[in-house]
Design a protein around this motif. Structure first.
Motif, PDB file in Angstrom:
ATOM      1  N   SER A   1       0.805  -1.221   0.000  1.00  0.00           N
ATOM      2  CA  SER A   1       0.000   0.000   0.000  1.00  0.00           C
ATOM      3  C   SER A   1       0.841   1.274   0.000  1.00  0.00           C
ATOM      4  O   SER A   1       0.358   2.334  -0.411  1.00  0.00           O
ATOM      5  CB  SER A   1      -0.953   0.002   1.204  1.00  0.00           C
ATOM      6  OG  SER A   1      -0.246  -0.121   2.425  1.00  0.00           O
TER       7      SER A   1
ATOM      8  N   TRP B   1       1.095   2.862  -3.461  1.00  0.00           N
ATOM      9  CA  TRP B   1      -0.094   3.348  -4.144  1.00  0.00           C
ATOM     10  C   TRP B   1       0.264   4.671  -4.829  1.00  0.00           C
ATOM     11  O   TRP B   1       1.095   5.425  -4.321  1.00  0.00           O
ATOM     12  CB  TRP B   1      -1.209   3.558  -3.119  1.00  0.00           C
ATOM     13  CG  TRP B   1      -2.503   4.006  -3.733  1.00  0.00           C
ATOM     14  CD1 TRP B   1      -3.490   3.216  -4.214  1.00  0.00           C
ATOM     15  CD2 TRP B   1      -2.933   5.356  -3.937  1.00  0.00           C
ATOM     16  NE1 TRP B   1      -4.511   3.985  -4.722  1.00  0.00           N
ATOM     17  CE2 TRP B   1      -4.191   5.309  -4.562  1.00  0.00           C
ATOM     18  CE3 TRP B   1      -2.372   6.608  -3.667  1.00  0.00           C
ATOM     19  CZ2 TRP B   1      -4.893   6.454  -4.905  1.00  0.00           C
ATOM     20  CZ3 TRP B   1      -3.063   7.744  -4.019  1.00  0.00           C
ATOM     21  CH2 TRP B   1      -4.308   7.661  -4.633  1.00  0.00           C
ATOM     22  N   PRO B   2      -0.295   5.003  -5.993  1.00  0.00           N
ATOM     23  CA  PRO B   2      -1.405   4.344  -6.687  1.00  0.00           C
ATOM     24  C   PRO B   2      -0.998   3.275  -7.699  1.00  0.00           C
ATOM     25  O   PRO B   2      -1.867   2.726  -8.363  1.00  0.00           O
ATOM     26  CB  PRO B   2      -2.076   5.515  -7.397  1.00  0.00           C
ATOM     27  CG  PRO B   2      -0.951   6.426  -7.741  1.00  0.00           C
ATOM     28  CD  PRO B   2      -0.001   6.329  -6.583  1.00  0.00           C
TER      29      PRO B   2
ATOM     30  N   SER C   1       0.666   0.347  -6.954  1.00  0.00           N
ATOM     31  CA  SER C   1       0.369  -0.925  -6.303  1.00  0.00           C
ATOM     32  C   SER C   1      -1.042  -0.873  -5.737  1.00  0.00           C
ATOM     33  O   SER C   1      -1.393   0.053  -4.999  1.00  0.00           O
ATOM     34  CB  SER C   1       1.386  -1.185  -5.183  1.00  0.00           C
ATOM     35  OG  SER C   1       1.121  -2.397  -4.521  1.00  0.00           O
ATOM     36  N   ARG C   2      -1.847  -1.858  -6.086  1.00  0.00           N
ATOM     37  CA  ARG C   2      -3.236  -1.923  -5.622  1.00  0.00           C
ATOM     38  C   ARG C   2      -3.483  -3.279  -4.954  1.00  0.00           C
ATOM     39  O   ARG C   2      -2.725  -4.234  -5.143  1.00  0.00           O
ATOM     40  CB  ARG C   2      -4.212  -1.745  -6.789  1.00  0.00           C
ATOM     41  CG  ARG C   2      -3.966  -0.511  -7.662  1.00  0.00           C
ATOM     42  CD  ARG C   2      -4.475   0.768  -7.037  1.00  0.00           C
ATOM     43  NE  ARG C   2      -4.183   1.927  -7.870  1.00  0.00           N
ATOM     44  CZ  ARG C   2      -5.090   2.604  -8.557  1.00  0.00           C
ATOM     45  NH1 ARG C   2      -6.355   2.234  -8.548  1.00  0.00           N
ATOM     46  NH2 ARG C   2      -4.733   3.676  -9.263  1.00  0.00           N
TER      47      ARG C   2
ATOM     48  N   VAL D   1      -4.360   5.445   1.556  1.00  0.00           N
ATOM     49  CA  VAL D   1      -5.061   4.192   1.278  1.00  0.00           C
ATOM     50  C   VAL D   1      -6.096   3.917   2.366  1.00  0.00           C
ATOM     51  O   VAL D   1      -7.225   3.493   2.075  1.00  0.00           O
ATOM     52  CB  VAL D   1      -4.058   3.027   1.164  1.00  0.00           C
ATOM     53  CG1 VAL D   1      -4.786   1.694   1.009  1.00  0.00           C
ATOM     54  CG2 VAL D   1      -3.115   3.252  -0.013  1.00  0.00           C
TER      55      VAL D   1
ATOM     56  N   HIS E   1      -8.078   1.989  -4.289  1.00  0.00           N
ATOM     57  CA  HIS E   1      -7.011   1.208  -3.669  1.00  0.00           C
ATOM     58  C   HIS E   1      -7.120  -0.276  -4.019  1.00  0.00           C
ATOM     59  O   HIS E   1      -6.186  -1.041  -3.751  1.00  0.00           O
ATOM     60  CB  HIS E   1      -7.046   1.352  -2.149  1.00  0.00           C
ATOM     61  CG  HIS E   1      -8.267   0.741  -1.524  1.00  0.00           C
ATOM     62  ND1 HIS E   1      -9.517   1.298  -1.657  1.00  0.00           N
ATOM     63  CD2 HIS E   1      -8.427  -0.380  -0.767  1.00  0.00           C
ATOM     64  CE1 HIS E   1     -10.398   0.553  -1.006  1.00  0.00           C
ATOM     65  NE2 HIS E   1      -9.767  -0.472  -0.465  1.00  0.00           N
TER      66      HIS E   1
ATOM     67  N   HIS F   1      -6.777  -1.168 -10.506  1.00  0.00           N
ATOM     68  CA  HIS F   1      -6.617  -0.119 -11.497  1.00  0.00           C
ATOM     69  C   HIS F   1      -7.856  -0.084 -12.401  1.00  0.00           C
ATOM     70  O   HIS F   1      -8.722  -0.958 -12.354  1.00  0.00           O
ATOM     71  CB  HIS F   1      -5.385  -0.397 -12.364  1.00  0.00           C
ATOM     72  CG  HIS F   1      -4.098  -0.211 -11.634  1.00  0.00           C
ATOM     73  ND1 HIS F   1      -3.454   0.997 -11.544  1.00  0.00           N
ATOM     74  CD2 HIS F   1      -3.320  -1.091 -10.949  1.00  0.00           C
ATOM     75  CE1 HIS F   1      -2.346   0.864 -10.845  1.00  0.00           C
ATOM     76  NE2 HIS F   1      -2.239  -0.387 -10.475  1.00  0.00           N
TER      77      HIS F   1
END
Length: 469
Positions: free
Chosen positions: A13, A16-17, A19-20, A343, A354, A357
């Motif tokens: 996390s 982010w954004p 990595s989801r 997140v 979160h 995509h």
């Protein structure tokens, strides 16, 4: 020589954004333009003579993991699925139990899927150095030779020499404050805790039985009640959910008398934040790292990742900018650890940025949600050659499919027919239907959904080759 166990859980996390939750950092190409972090972890084992890896990941990541293994030519590698995260001690217990079923008490090399190691030769030398210790019954951990007083890692204090290559573990210590970290660095006796291990499967299970028999019993029950699906091993959900949650450090390594550390000086990073990724990336003369379509005027020490459009920067310094199709992050490099708080805000607000995509990967291909509004949604769908979506039905929406390239084989009620480029078809509400790519090139189509409810949970599946309910 040994049996690699690669832990590919976690949500990443803090990255982010990009990595989801459903596409976390271990499956992303972050430090390598050609390989995901998981793939790079596997590739750096080449030449060591190891077995195919056993991958441990969350149920919801199974197709991502399988596809990335397939791209490496490792279709036969086993994937052990956790229905819920229970930290590292239970995960490694499952791996050790399964490894003992398939081999005669192998030596396990436990690695995280989301670590960067820049010096592969030095990494492999440390693995070789640990083998004799693991063969002698020691539980080996790898201590990273520290390059600076880091406050974001736990530390291992080195004890007396063990054999030619190792040291007894004097103690594990938690993440220190800056002054304490500086003291640790000055002594030369402290190493960063890498979270990588090597030991015989039976030795880990023996120590777990001694110190946390409740975890071992729950894992035995979960594995015994599980099932095999292709290369996926599913454990019993109820039994594993009842398993206590604990890390291998707390459950075993801090208690055992046989903990040994082997130093590792190989350009290691856990890529735990955007500033950490900036640290290990190649920079221009002004200290900038630009990825994607970026134009700059006079910025310094800045990281920019442009995923889908032009990003222009003017005179910014020590900034992180990450652009994706549905979210943009702008943060000072000194505050990137707080990205996790963003997140948490998204979760509290019941938002979905979160989770995934705009582009969502499925075992048959992917879709991109191009546009949506009241009672309509537009997607661009890509179906890989030979792949087929489930035979399904929707209660609340109708669908129009327009083929852009390739050929679609469509099941629409009791009819089956082909739809080719520039042709379209209509699926009424409540109609049982399926979509398949019978060709040898990817099928691209535009799907227009219309109806009173357009959620992904409005799917009734009648048949699915990927085992989805």
């Amino acid at each position: 020589m040994f049996f690699p166990v690669i832990m590919a859980g976690g949500s990443g996390s803090r990255l982010w954004p990009l990595s989801r939750q459903l596409n976390p950092k271990q499956f992303l190409q972050l430090a390598d333009a050609d390989l995901s972090m998981l793939q790079a972890t596997i590739k750096r084992l080449e030449g060591l003579g190891s077995d195919l890896p056993l991958l441990i990941c969350n149920e919801q990541h199974r197709f991502l993991a399988a596809e990335q293994l397939r791209l490496l030519g490792m279709d036969q590698a086993k994937i052990l699925l956790e229905p819920i995260g229970r930290n590292t001690a239970p995960a490694i217990a499952l791996a050790a139990l399964q490894a003992c079923q398939e081999s005669a008490d192998p030596i396990l090399l436990v690695l995280a899927a989301d670590h960067l190691i820049q010096d592969v030769q030095a990494f492999q030398a440390s693995i070789q150095a640990a083998l004799s210790l693991a063969e002698a019954g020691k539980l080996v951990t790898f201590g990273i030779v520290p390059s600076h007083p880091e406050t974001g890692y736990g530390y291992i204090e080195r004890g007396c020499k063990v054999g030619d290559t190792g040291f007894a573990v004097s103690r594990f210590v938690e993440k220190p404050n800056l002054a304490t970290a500086q003291d640790y660095l000055a002594t030369g006796s402290y190493y960063w805790n890498s979270g990588m291990f090597m030991f015989r499967a039976s030795r880990y299970l023996e120590e777990l039985q001694q110190f946390r028999p409740d975890i071992l019993a729950a894992c035995r029950t979960a594995l015994a009640g599980g099932s095999q699906d292709l290369h996926f091993t599913r454990v019993d959900t109820a039994a594993f959910t009842a398993c206590p949650e604990d890390s291998i450090d707390y459950a075993v390594m801090e208690k055992t008398q046989d903990a040994v550390m082997v130093p590792l000086d190989a350009g290691w990073s856990d890529i735990g934040s955007w500033s950490a990724l900036w640290d290990v990336s190649e920079k221009d003369a002004q200290g900038n790292v630009f990825k994607g379509d970026v134009l700059d005027q006079g910025s310094r020490n800045t990281y920019v990742h442009a995923d889908s459009r032009l990003v222009a920067t003017v005179g910014v310094e020590d900034i992180v900018i990450v652009e994706t199709k549905d979210a943009v992050l702008v943060a000072h490099k000194d505050r990137v650890q707080d990205v996790k708080k963003v997140v948490d805000q998204l979760k509290s607000a019941s938002r979905e940025e979160h989770i995934n995509h705009r582009e969502v990967y499925r075992p048959w291909g992917m879709y991109d949600s191009i546009d949506n509004g009241h009672r309509y949604q537009v997607k661009r769908i890509t179906v890989q050659p030979g792949a087929k979506l489930s035979v399904q039905m929707h209660h609340h929406r109708a669908e129009h499919w327009i083929v852009v390239s390739g050929t679609a084989k469509v099941t629409n009620g009791d009819k089956t027919y082909l739809v080719t480029e520039n042709q379209s078809t209509y699926i009424p509400i409540g109609q049982v239907h399926a979509l398949e790519n019978p060709g040898v090139i990817p099928l691209e189509l535009i799907e227009v959904q219309s109806g009173s409810y357009l959620g992904e949970d409005d799917i009734v599946r009648f048949d699915d080759r990927y085992g989805r309910a």
